[in-house]
Enzyme design. Sequence first.
Site, PDB file in Angstrom:
ATOM      1  N   ASP A 116       0.843  -1.197   0.000  1.00 50.26           N
ATOM      2  CA  ASP A 116       0.000   0.000   0.000  1.00 50.26           C
ATOM      3  C   ASP A 116       0.873   1.240   0.000  1.00 50.26           C
ATOM      4  O   ASP A 116       1.892   1.299   0.678  1.00 50.26           O
ATOM      5  CB  ASP A 116      -0.931   0.006   1.220  1.00 50.26           C
ATOM      6  CG  ASP A 116      -0.178   0.024   2.547  1.00 50.26           C
ATOM      7  OD1 ASP A 116       0.710  -0.830   2.753  1.00 50.26           O
ATOM      8  OD2 ASP A 116      -0.473   0.905   3.380  1.00 50.26           O
ATOM      9  N   SER A 117       0.484   2.229  -0.799  1.00 51.03           N
ATOM     10  CA  SER A 117       1.187   3.511  -0.899  1.00 51.03           C
ATOM     11  C   SER A 117       2.646   3.267  -1.311  1.00 51.03           C
ATOM     12  O   SER A 117       2.895   2.692  -2.361  1.00 51.03           O
ATOM     13  CB  SER A 117       1.074   4.273   0.427  1.00 51.03           C
ATOM     14  OG  SER A 117       1.428   5.630   0.275  1.00 51.03           O
ATOM     15  N   ALA A 118       3.612   3.665  -0.481  1.00 55.04           N
ATOM     16  CA  ALA A 118       5.015   3.407  -0.823  1.00 55.04           C
ATOM     17  C   ALA A 118       5.267   1.918  -1.000  1.00 55.04           C
ATOM     18  O   ALA A 118       6.101   1.504  -1.818  1.00 55.04           O
ATOM     19  CB  ALA A 118       5.935   3.969   0.254  1.00 55.04           C
ATOM     20  N   GLY A 142       3.190  -0.129  -2.309  1.00 56.41           N
ATOM     21  CA  GLY A 142       2.761  -0.448  -3.667  1.00 56.41           C
ATOM     22  C   GLY A 142       3.849  -0.150  -4.674  1.00 56.41           C
ATOM     23  O   GLY A 142       4.054  -0.890  -5.646  1.00 56.41           O
ATOM     24  N   LEU A 200      -1.925  -1.011  -4.026  1.00 50.92           N
ATOM     25  CA  LEU A 200      -2.977  -0.290  -3.319  1.00 50.92           C
ATOM     26  C   LEU A 200      -2.565   1.163  -3.163  1.00 50.92           C
ATOM     27  O   LEU A 200      -1.572   1.459  -2.490  1.00 50.92           O
ATOM     28  CB  LEU A 200      -3.224  -0.929  -1.960  1.00 50.92           C
ATOM     29  CG  LEU A 200      -3.359  -2.467  -1.963  1.00 50.92           C
ATOM     30  CD1 LEU A 200      -3.550  -2.983  -0.544  1.00 50.92           C
ATOM     31  CD2 LEU A 200      -4.488  -2.921  -2.871  1.00 50.92           C
TER      32      LEU A 200
END
Length: 372
Positions: free
Chosen positions: A204-206, A208, A232
């Site tokens: 998720d975020s970084a 991802g 994500l």
Amino acid sequence: MHYEEALKFLKTNTTTQQDESTEVIFKMAADTTPGNLDPFLLKDREKELEGTNAAIEGMPQEFTMPDFSNLEIATGAALQMRASMGSPNNDLSQGVTTENYTVQGEYGDIPVRVYHHKSQNELAPALIFYHGGGFVGGTPDVVENFCKGITEKLPAVVINVDYHLAPEFPAPAAPKDCFSVLNWVVENSAKLRVDANKIGVSGDSAGGTLAAAVSYMDREAKTNYVGFQALLYPSLTLIDGDNDKYQWDITKFGAQEATLPLVAPGIIGMNSSGLLLRTAYVRDENPASPIYSPLSAPDKSIYPPTLLVSAEFDALRPFAAVFAKQLIASGVKTKAIVYQGMCHAFIDKYGIFPQAEDAADEVVQMMKEIFE
């Protein structure tokens, strides 16, 4: 509406819309109205804002952005970001066991948590998960319950990775750590009860971004271990030119007047974080490298089948739509989803926001389609 009812509603209340000329599946929970926060998120956001009005009123009207090209200033800001991260969530699993391992990496030990379904007797697909936190923060704790949910639902072996963080360990430490864990999973697949032909990566975020980096590094190394990636709300570029080209004006997100003050700070803050991350994280590396900016990959066909999950009021949403469009044009099986009424980092509230569990269900569903 209760959690279970809202989750069930999400499964059927979908529409297909266009984001950046890309067909995207939009999911809206019950009692959410267009341009407004989902009731679960709104309740949470109002609780966070209690008692902050006086502090806001006392802030100066003019604000000068710090010089994030200065390493000392960027480092201090990164550590402040780290201290503010993290969110409690709920463990919805009942049949998951946890084992702790240490992977030897170029930058030192990499702790990993490996989750199994308690009834697993045969080799199972694996998902390697990299937590978010802007490359400078976050922990496996925040995403543990999300990972355990996928373990139980598929079932799968999920590996939760505690990679090295900047600014103490700038790039390329994080992507190299993450790639080392992929190789470790393959090398130890029998012990981990993993089917080495059914490995996915996610984050998720970084995280991802790091998952996409591992997919890219896997193809560059011609190992071809990664058969699926679930990104994500990923950060897909650290290049100012890309940001200027693709980021949206705040009005394009469609927030209603009452909702705008609740979502604008997060969107504006994320849109202005590029220099900070380049200074604190990328340092002397080339930020245009696909392991830091997946949008820069010259050949998108190298990526495996991809699930892209975004939030309606997330600065990173348009970049995910552009990436999805490029993947599809390159022949990559791609599914793009936007959760309406949601903001960045919503899986941090697993078991609290039904959208977080629904996102886990989407990961499980696509892994089944790819690997079974």
